[in-house]
Design a protein around this motif. Structure first.
Motif, mmCIF file in Angstrom:
data_model
loop_
_atom_site.group_PDB
_atom_site.id
_atom_site.type_symbol
_atom_site.label_atom_id
_atom_site.label_comp_id
_atom_site.label_asym_id
_atom_site.label_seq_id
_atom_site.Cartn_x
_atom_site.Cartn_y
_atom_site.Cartn_z
ATOM 1 N N THR A 55 -19.790 -14.891 -44.450
ATOM 2 C CA THR A 55 -21.230 -14.787 -44.691
ATOM 3 C C THR A 55 -21.846 -13.864 -43.649
ATOM 4 O O THR A 55 -21.280 -13.656 -42.569
ATOM 5 C CB THR A 55 -21.930 -16.158 -44.612
ATOM 6 N N ARG A 56 -22.992 -13.332 -43.992
ATOM 7 C CA ARG A 56 -23.734 -12.487 -43.061
ATOM 8 C C ARG A 56 -25.209 -12.779 -43.247
ATOM 9 O O ARG A 56 -25.697 -12.888 -44.375
ATOM 10 C CB ARG A 56 -23.441 -11.013 -43.358
ATOM 11 N N HIS A 57 -25.929 -12.913 -42.139
ATOM 12 C CA HIS A 57 -27.347 -13.258 -42.200
ATOM 13 C C HIS A 57 -28.193 -12.057 -41.791
ATOM 14 O O HIS A 57 -27.929 -11.413 -40.770
ATOM 15 C CB HIS A 57 -27.638 -14.457 -41.303
ATOM 16 N N LEU A 58 -29.214 -11.753 -42.602
ATOM 17 C CA LEU A 58 -30.079 -10.596 -42.380
ATOM 18 C C LEU A 58 -31.537 -11.045 -42.286
ATOM 19 O O LEU A 58 -31.949 -12.023 -42.915
ATOM 20 C CB LEU A 58 -29.932 -9.594 -43.541
ATOM 21 N N THR A 116 -31.096 -6.116 -40.775
ATOM 22 C CA THR A 116 -32.151 -6.495 -41.719
ATOM 23 C C THR A 116 -31.739 -6.176 -43.147
ATOM 24 O O THR A 116 -30.780 -5.441 -43.398
ATOM 25 C CB THR A 116 -33.468 -5.748 -41.436
ATOM 26 N N GLY A 481 -34.812 -16.030 -44.129
ATOM 27 C CA GLY A 481 -33.705 -15.093 -43.969
ATOM 28 C C GLY A 481 -33.002 -14.809 -45.275
ATOM 29 O O GLY A 481 -33.232 -15.452 -46.301
ATOM 30 N N GLU A 482 -32.138 -13.824 -45.244
ATOM 31 C CA GLU A 482 -31.309 -13.478 -46.396
ATOM 32 C C GLU A 482 -29.847 -13.633 -45.989
ATOM 33 O O GLU A 482 -29.419 -13.102 -44.964
ATOM 34 C CB GLU A 482 -31.572 -12.040 -46.844
ATOM 35 N N THR A 483 -29.106 -14.381 -46.774
ATOM 36 C CA THR A 483 -27.692 -14.613 -46.496
ATOM 37 C C THR A 483 -26.846 -13.882 -47.535
ATOM 38 O O THR A 483 -27.076 -14.035 -48.737
ATOM 39 C CB THR A 483 -27.361 -16.114 -46.519
ATOM 40 N N LEU A 485 -23.257 -13.612 -49.115
ATOM 41 C CA LEU A 485 -22.018 -14.372 -49.277
ATOM 42 C C LEU A 485 -20.951 -13.451 -49.852
ATOM 43 O O LEU A 485 -21.171 -12.810 -50.883
ATOM 44 C CB LEU A 485 -22.246 -15.555 -50.219
ATOM 45 N N ARG A 498 -26.271 -12.525 -52.757
ATOM 46 C CA ARG A 498 -27.333 -12.617 -51.762
ATOM 47 C C ARG A 498 -28.296 -13.726 -52.156
ATOM 48 O O ARG A 498 -28.757 -13.790 -53.300
ATOM 49 C CB ARG A 498 -28.097 -11.288 -51.660
ATOM 50 N N LEU A 500 -31.739 -16.266 -50.501
ATOM 51 C CA LEU A 500 -32.704 -16.491 -49.432
ATOM 52 C C LEU A 500 -32.589 -17.918 -48.919
ATOM 53 O O LEU A 500 -32.204 -18.825 -49.654
ATOM 54 C CB LEU A 500 -34.131 -16.237 -49.931
ATOM 55 N N THR A 501 -32.937 -18.094 -47.659
ATOM 56 C CA THR A 501 -32.891 -19.427 -47.066
ATOM 57 C C THR A 501 -34.019 -20.288 -47.633
ATOM 58 O O THR A 501 -34.978 -19.789 -48.229
ATOM 59 C CB THR A 501 -33.032 -19.337 -45.541
#
Length: 521
Positions: A55-58, A116, A481-483, A485, A498, A500-501
């Motif tokens: 995962t990556r968080h933006l 971002t 945030g935007e994750t 996957l 993708r 959103l939290t």
């Protein structure tokens, strides 16, 4: 028509989802997707591929909200039109700089961009690498007149229809240094801001103590000429003696409390609540007094929140000062401190030279020679009670705006503090190799534009019933945030999704207010 086709390779069968159609009267395969071996398909059906491998968080919420505001104001087009046609978009460079300053603080443009989701929705997508060097290269030929045109072009988009504006001065705008050990350049800024929301429209940056710095009143008059409309001068306590209140420009400012003991002594019953919806716990006395030889309107305010903060601050300061004095007294009594009397007096003055402390805490040093010196300290509880009754929580404002309601006088004076608070949030102590006057001017313009955009966002949130500071607003938005996957591949490239939290109630209201659904994945 779609069907599953198996292909045998080296003794194993691999499956494809095949789409076919008749082309020129003959059946042809028009598309195929690799599904994997029988084991791969079984694992997928059993949920084996349902867990992402990474995962990556933006950053999303604050970046998207600021960008939506920039788009709505058409900042890129306004700046490009102001500076004229160029090979690269100056407006695009400034928009990205504002976006980064509002949402990333001290991070470089490159690091900020990589962390971002802006690359998904910033359009047109930058044709250049998003780096600090690219920004400074693009703006290197912008002179003072072009920087003014940029500022005024954005101001026209924001301040259109503003009936009254305020002129304010922020002496501690920013600090610039060429190295960690080099002497710093202190920079101040005068600005014309909107009366509602303290949104900066036009400004002037100056080196404090530098040649050619004009008094605030003169600077305000020049800025008023650039806006071509009525401007009210807003000044702080320390600026009162520098201004001519009879010069003709309307004003709202603060007076030193200690100079008007009769007003401070008025009972609390003389004050009335100002506007509980806008100013919770704030009361005021609207009266008249002789100020600088003239009969003027004065407003004495009392804030329950400020009162509590000042009383708490005094208690903490007294605790620290008495602890230091007690320690010094013990060292003298036991002979562990044998410094000369003059050094001890200097140390005692340093300990008690804290605001309010020197009014209620006294220290007496007896004796003449080291070894004989003794220290006694005393806390004046009556003096502390007078501070609490007469000073804490109070401000004394003076104005010639006799037609303004008390609430408008107070909000006009507070504009400077809103502006100063945002500048402190956006501006740290900037350390870099070279800070020429032009480079400082460009950097300051980015800060002013960022402040304008974020204050506009704060005003919109306030009108929607959300009472948030700029910092609180951006903090709420940054929590969205935007994750990204990333799932294992069943053939071809790995799959990504993708999301959103989760959002709280305030975050959802801001999400809707700034139209973030249009920027969601």
């Amino acid at each position: 028509m779609a069907s599953v086709v198996g292909k045998r390779v080296n003794g194993r069968t691999y499956y494809y989802l095949v789409s076919s159609a008749r082309v020129s009267g003959r059946p042809r395969i028009t598309a195929q997707r690799y599904l994997g071996s029988a084991e791969d398909i079984a694992a997928a059906l059993d949920g084996g591929h349902g867990v992402p491998e990474s995962t990556r968080h933006l950053a999303f919420g604050d970046v998207a909200a600021v960008w939506s505001t920039l788009e709505r104001l058409q900042v890129v087009a306004a700046i490009d039109e102001a500076v004229g046609a160029r090979r690269v978009s100056i407006g695009g460079h400034f928009a990205l700089a504002v976006l980064q300053r509002a949402t990333a603080g001290g991070a470089t443009l490159e690091d900020w961009w990589a962390g971002t989701a802006a690359g998904r929705f910033v359009r047109p997508r930058p044709a250049h690498p998003v780096r600090d060097e690219e920004f400074w290269r693009a703006v290197r030929r912008l002179d003072e007149s072009r920087l003014r045109r940029i500022e005024e072009a954005v101001a026209d988009r924001i301040g259109e229809g503003e009936p009254t504006t305020l002129a304010v001065d922020v002496p501690n705008f920013a600090t610039y240094a060429e190295s960690e050990t080099a002497a710093a350049t202190l920079v101040g800024l005068s600005a014309v801001v909107t009366r509602d929301g303290a949104i900066p429209l036009v400004s002037n940056v100056y080196r404090r103590g530098g040649a050619g710095v004009v008094p605030f009143g003169v600077a305000a008059d020049r800025l008023a000429g650039r806006r071509r409309g009525p401007v009210t001068l807003v000044f702080d306590t320390g600026q009162h003696a520098q201004l001519d209140l009879d010069a003709g420009m309307p004003f709202v400012g603060a007076l030193p409390l200690g100079d008007y003991p009769d007003l401070l002594a008025r009972p609390a019953s003389a004050r009335r609540p100002v506007d509980p919806a806008r100013f919770a716990g704030l009361t005021a006395l609207d009266t008249r007094a002789m100020i600088s030889g003239a009969d003027r309107r004065v407003v004495l305010t009392h804030s329950a929140r400020l009162h509590a903060a000042q009383a708490r601050g005094l208690a903490q300061a007294l605790s620290g000062a008495t602890r230091q004095l007690d320690g010094l007294a013990l060292a003298l009594a036991t002979g562990r401190n044998r410094r000369p009397r003059e050094e001890l007096l200097t140390e005692i003055a340093r300990i008690t030279r804290v605001r309010w402390v020197d009014r209620v805490l006294t220290a007496r040093l007896t004796g003449t020679r080291p070894g004989e010196l003794r220290l006694e300290s005393r806390l004046d509880e009556n003096g502390r009670a007078r501070l609490d009754e007469e000073f804490f929580g109070k401000q004394l404002l003076v104005t010639d705006r006799d037609d303004w309601p008390v609430a408008d006088v107070i909000s006009a004076y507070r504009a400077r503090y809103h502006l100063d608070s945002t500048f402190r949030m956006l501006n740290g102590s900037f350390v870099e190799g070279r800070w020429s006057d032009r480079r400082i001017a460009v950097h300051a313009l980015v800060t002013v534009l960022t402040t304008a955009v974020t204050h506009l966002m704060r005003r919109e949130a306030d009108r929607a019933g959300l009472d948030l500071s700029v910092r609180e607003l951006l903090d709420q938005l940054s929590g969205i945030g935007e994750t990204v996957l990333r799932y294992p591949s069943t053939g071809g490239r790995p799959r990504t999704r993708r999301v959103l939290t989760m959002r709280g109630q305030t975050q959802q209201r801001l999400f809707d207010l700034f139209g973030l659904a249009a920027y969601a994945p």
